[in-house]
Scaffold this active site. Structure first.
Site, short mmCIF file in Angstrom:
data_model
loop_
_atom_site.label_atom_id
_atom_site.label_comp_id
_atom_site.label_asym_id
_atom_site.label_seq_id
_atom_site.Cartn_x
_atom_site.Cartn_y
_atom_site.Cartn_z
N HIS A 359 0.79 -1.24 0.00
CA HIS A 359 0.00 0.00 0.00
C HIS A 359 0.82 1.28 0.00
CE1 HIS A 359 -3.99 -1.83 0.84
NE2 HIS A 359 -3.26 -2.76 1.42
N LYS A 547 -8.22 13.92 4.59
CA LYS A 547 -7.38 12.71 4.57
C LYS A 547 -6.34 12.86 5.67
CE LYS A 547 -6.38 13.87 0.22
NZ LYS A 547 -6.57 12.68 -0.56
N ARG A 548 -5.58 11.81 5.94
CA ARG A 548 -4.48 11.93 6.90
C ARG A 548 -3.53 13.02 6.48
NH1 ARG A 548 -3.98 8.15 11.36
NH2 ARG A 548 -1.87 8.93 11.54
N LYS A 553 1.07 14.45 0.81
CA LYS A 553 -0.31 14.76 0.40
C LYS A 553 -0.50 16.26 0.17
CE LYS A 553 -2.24 10.80 2.98
NZ LYS A 553 -2.95 9.89 2.05
N THR A 655 -8.38 6.94 -1.75
CA THR A 655 -9.74 6.43 -1.86
C THR A 655 -10.76 7.54 -1.63
OG1 THR A 655 -9.43 5.60 0.39
CG2 THR A 655 -9.41 3.97 -1.37
N LYS A 659 -14.57 8.41 -3.35
CA LYS A 659 -15.79 8.74 -2.61
C LYS A 659 -16.32 10.09 -3.06
CE LYS A 659 -13.76 6.15 1.16
NZ LYS A 659 -12.78 6.26 2.25
#
Ligand code: 26V
Length: 808
Positions: A359, A547-548, A553, A655, A659
């Site tokens: 992952h 998100k985290r 990111k 992900t 969504k």
């Protein structure tokens, strides 16, 4: 549909009886807490009954069972999900209204089970739901942590972590199964002995811990199949109680063994990774592997006897990341030491049974254990790993110097460490990445040598999410609209969403979409008001990044954009923007200082911008605290822009991008992870792409010619100014300046290329929000996104795993 109640009246009668049985009181005299628990128990009892009927059927038909080993299952709340899957949500909601309460009032009483950190844990939860839907006999195997992921509060802009005591009240969905407990041994010595002319091994001594399973039913949509998630709690063996110490009056000592045993299932480690070296984490990994394998073999023996060669025919074991990497070695141990198989026989069975998903490509996240920690804790397992490593090494022509690189990269034991990824690959018949680009990077970079050796092992399985939770449940108004046009078939088969393409020119439909979005935005605005006190305008664009928090990111890039817009609004009278609410949410690992500083920066910018009357009619910034499955559902459905802005090549899949796409948000993103597949399916004209591509990032890093100071100097007015504002007083009012962020950008040369992508990002945002002015065109884009999101249902992902890996 499996009708679990005859009708509404039947439901009310049974529910009232359950309330009475539980509390001794009439429904009217109970509060929401008691009402929730009685309702949950009523539903759970039905689910368990169906689960045991299914068990019998699987036993009789000899269906293959798939076991999904994951240290994380981020399942969130279940009541609404159960009701939807049993097809009784509307009926129950009506009945509760008649009885003088509402479903919403009861739902919020349920603890939000946070047994996971982020994407990886939520993916496992989506897989449970989809595997049940696809009719697979699928069992989650995980840990029952007493404390889930910490709760996040924001104080002076900073993240503060609080314990998540989610089991304070009972957990209504679980049932304890002490009769299936498994003894797990840590430490001791591995000793050999002779039996029937063969050398055999056993462990002498050591600490014996009891792993006790708790089962949580997983109801398929339609309610016909109910699978199980089995989570393990560590408990002391009775003999861990030191009666002598107790009699001496030394109560702490008397309980020391008990406390040490229970510690194993006390907490979920809150970093997404990087907990290597902590012995408790290694104990967790072995406990759930050993207990899981034991319980699998027990079931197999009961159904098929001891012909272990048949194991791969009836059992698939899937390992979610490297946390369950000991599945292979533990299965070897049991087959050899307890069942008496020879190495080669056992190895053949293991490698045909076990499969593995990676992952992340980040090197710092690849799990490694010091041998000095590993060997004393798990002596026999270490011996087996050593032998696996030796045999693997011997398959190389080791005298050839050209093989040395190959040797080192694929080594299982190297530099005093056990490398869990390499162990996982060697023990598995299948290795997969979670999006096309990610799998390509695994093949060409991260696991290049393994790919050269065994290309047939490698495959891609692009992630998915359950559209029943993240569209149907999260977005009732949009779901209703969709169903009014294409019927309910999309709930079963997400590819039916494609039929929505027929409505791209139907103005009434597009306006109804806008109205539905508006309703969701109002709902989120109320939640924001309640949780933060901030008032936001539901007619502004809702721009969302949830998100985290991780450097790659690039939440930092997003807040830089906001700072730049703020500066320009103040300075440039000709500059205009579409009124926008910038919404952030997510947790940072406690020990991840940089990520926590970015959270503090966002809150500091929010503090300044939201109270500045010169701009706050046009822009607002909101950080929603304590991101979790339940508030995620409110956020996704209200989003209009989906921020997916990781440095290309770094986000394995993502992900939340899926969504948000389902809910009609437009992706503003880099060509990274599953964004690429989203862009291909929705159409390039229905997303907004910016920034360097993965090959460009690799080339730039390799060239050694990226200098963040050049970026700064090339645009001192806008970009340079944002950098300077990190350390001047512009945003320091709440809790000080942001020197470490500035150092990361300027002294550490901006590892994640925030400054490099800044201009193309801001420009893309401006163009995208410009397009928002045309309501019909915007909703048409949104509709193309929803209509093409069926591919990202985890039902599709699971079917691919089933057909290409598990063969179930
Ligand atoms: C952990 C750590 C910890 C140390 C600091 C850097 C770092 C970076 C990443 C991780 C992630 C560990 C595994 C994980 O959660 N991966 C996520 O899995 C999702 C489901 O496949 C996927 O959508 C995300 O892209 C991926 O990050």
């Amino acid at each position: 549909m499996n009708q679990i109640f005859k009708d509404k009246q039947d439901f009310i009668t049974q529910y009232r009886a359950m309330v009475r049985a539980n509390t001794g009181k009439e429904f009217e005299l109970c509060g929401s807490h008691d009402r929730f628990y009685a309702l949950a128990e009523l539903i759970a009892t039905r689910a368990r009954r169906i689960a045991s009927e299914n068990e019998l059927e699987i036993e009789n038909t000899g269906q293959k069972r798939v076991y999904y080993f994951s240290l994380e299952f981020l399942i969130g709340r279940l009541l609404d999900n159960y009701l939807l899957n049993f097809g009784i949500r509307d009926m129950v909601s009506d009945a509760l209204k008649e009885m003088g309460t509402t479903l919403e009032e009861l739902e919020i009483r349920e603890p939000d089970a946070a047994l996971g950190n982020g994407g990886l844990g939520r993916l496992a939860a989506c897989f449970l739901a989809s595997a049940a839907h696809e009719g697979i006999a699928f069992y989650g195997n995980g840990m029952r942590y007493e404390y889930g992921l910490f709760k996040q509060e924001i104080v002076d802009g900073r993240q503060v972590e609080l314990a998540d005591n989610w089991l304070k009240h009972d957990y209504p969905w679980e049932s304890r199964r002490p009769e299936s407990a498994v003894e797990v041994v840590f430490g001791g010595t591995s000793v050999s002995y002779e039996k029937d002319g063969r050398t055999m091994w056993r462990i002498d001594g050591g600490q014996k811990i009891l792993a006790v399973p708790y089962d949580i039913p997983v109801v398929a949509y339609g309610g016909k199949l109910v699978n199980k998630l089995r989570v393990w709690k560590a408990e002391p063996n009775e003999d861990l109680f030191d009666l002598d110490a107790f009699n001496r009056g030394d109560y702490a000592q008397a309980n020391a063994g008990r406390a040490e045993a229970e510690a194993i299932s006390t907490i979920l480690y809150p970093a997404d990774a990087g907990e290597h070296g902590k012995i408790l984490r290694l104990k967790q990994e072995y406990l759930f592997v050993a207990a899981g394998i034991n319980s699998i073999l027990r079931t197999f023996r009961k159904e098929h006897g001891s012909d272990w060669k048949l194991l791969p025919e009836y059992v698939a074991i899937h390992t979610n990341d490297t946390h369950p990497a000991m599945c292979g070695p533990e299965l070897m141990r049991v087959l050899m030491d307890e069942e008496g198989l020879e190495w080669d026989e056992a190895w053949d069975i293991v490698t045909k049974t076990v499969s593995f998903t990676n992952h992340t490509v980040l090197p710092e996240a690849l799990e490694k254990w010091p041998i000095t920690t590993f060997k004393p804790l798990l002596p026999r397992l270490y011996q087996i790993i050593d032998e696996i490593a030796r045999r693997f090494r011997e398959s190389f022509p080791s005298d050839n110097p050209e093989w040395r690189e190959m040797f080192q990269k694929t080594a299982i034991l190297w530099d005093g460490e056990v490398r869990m990824a390499n162990l996982s690959i060697v023990c598995s018949h299948s290795v997969n990445g979670v999006a096309e680009l990610h799998t390509k990077i695994l093949k060409e970079q991260v696991f290049k040598e393994f790919y050269e050796l065994t290309p047939e092992k490698f495959n891609n399985k692009t992630n998915g999410v359950t559209h029943r939770r993240f569209l149907a449940e999260a977005n009732p108004s949009y779901s209703k609209l969709i169903t009014s046009k294409i019927g309910t078939g999309w709930l079963d088969d997400a590819m039916e969403l494609k039929k929505l393409e027929d409505y791209v020119d139907d103005e009434d439909f597009l306006l109804a979409m806008a109205a539905s979005k508006r309703e969701n935005k109002e709902r989120l605005a109320r939640y924001i008001k309640e949780t933060t006190g901030i008032v936001v305008d539901p007619s502004s664009v809702f721009d969302v990044q949830v998100k985290r928090f991780h450097a790659y990111k690039r939440q930092l890039l997003n807040i830089f954009k906001v700072m730049d817009i703020y500066n320009r609004l103040l300075d440039d009278p000709d500059f205009t923007v579409r009124p926008t609410t910038f919404i952030f949410s997510g947790k940072a690992a406690q020990s991840y200082y940089f990520a926590k500083e970015v959270i503090r920066l966002i809150n500091s910018v929010a503090d300044v911008v939201n109270s500045d009357e010169r701009v706050n009619d046009r822009i607002k910034v909101v950080f929603i605290p304590n991101f979790r499955v339940s508030n995620a559902q409110l956020i996704y459905s209200a989003a209009e822009i989906s921020e997916q802005i990781s440095t290309a090549g770094q986000e394995a899949s993502g992900t939340s991008n899926m969504k948000l796409m389902m809910n009609g948000a437009i992706t503003l993103g880099t060509l990274d992870g599953a964004n690429i597949e989203i862009a291909d399916l929705a159409g390039r004209e229905n997303v907004k792409i910016f920034g360097l591509t993965e090959p460009e990032v690799v080339a730039l890093q390799k060239s050694g010619h990226y200098f963040s100071w050049d970026e700064y100097n090339a645009d001192r007015d806008r970009l340079g100014r944002c950098v300077d504002e990190l350390t001047d007083s512009t945003f320091s009012r709440l809790s000080g300046t942001f020197d470490s962020i500035r150092r990361e950008l300027m002294d550490n040369n901006d590892h994640d290329l925030v400054l490099k992508d800044f201009h193309s990002y801001v420009q893309a945002w401006e163009e995208l929000t410009e397009a928002y002015g045309d309501t019909l065109a915007w909703n048409r884009m949104a509709l193309h996104n929803t209509a093409n999101s069926g591919h990202f249902s985890s039902d599709r992902t699971i079917r691919e795993y089933r057909d290409e890996i598990w063969h179930a």
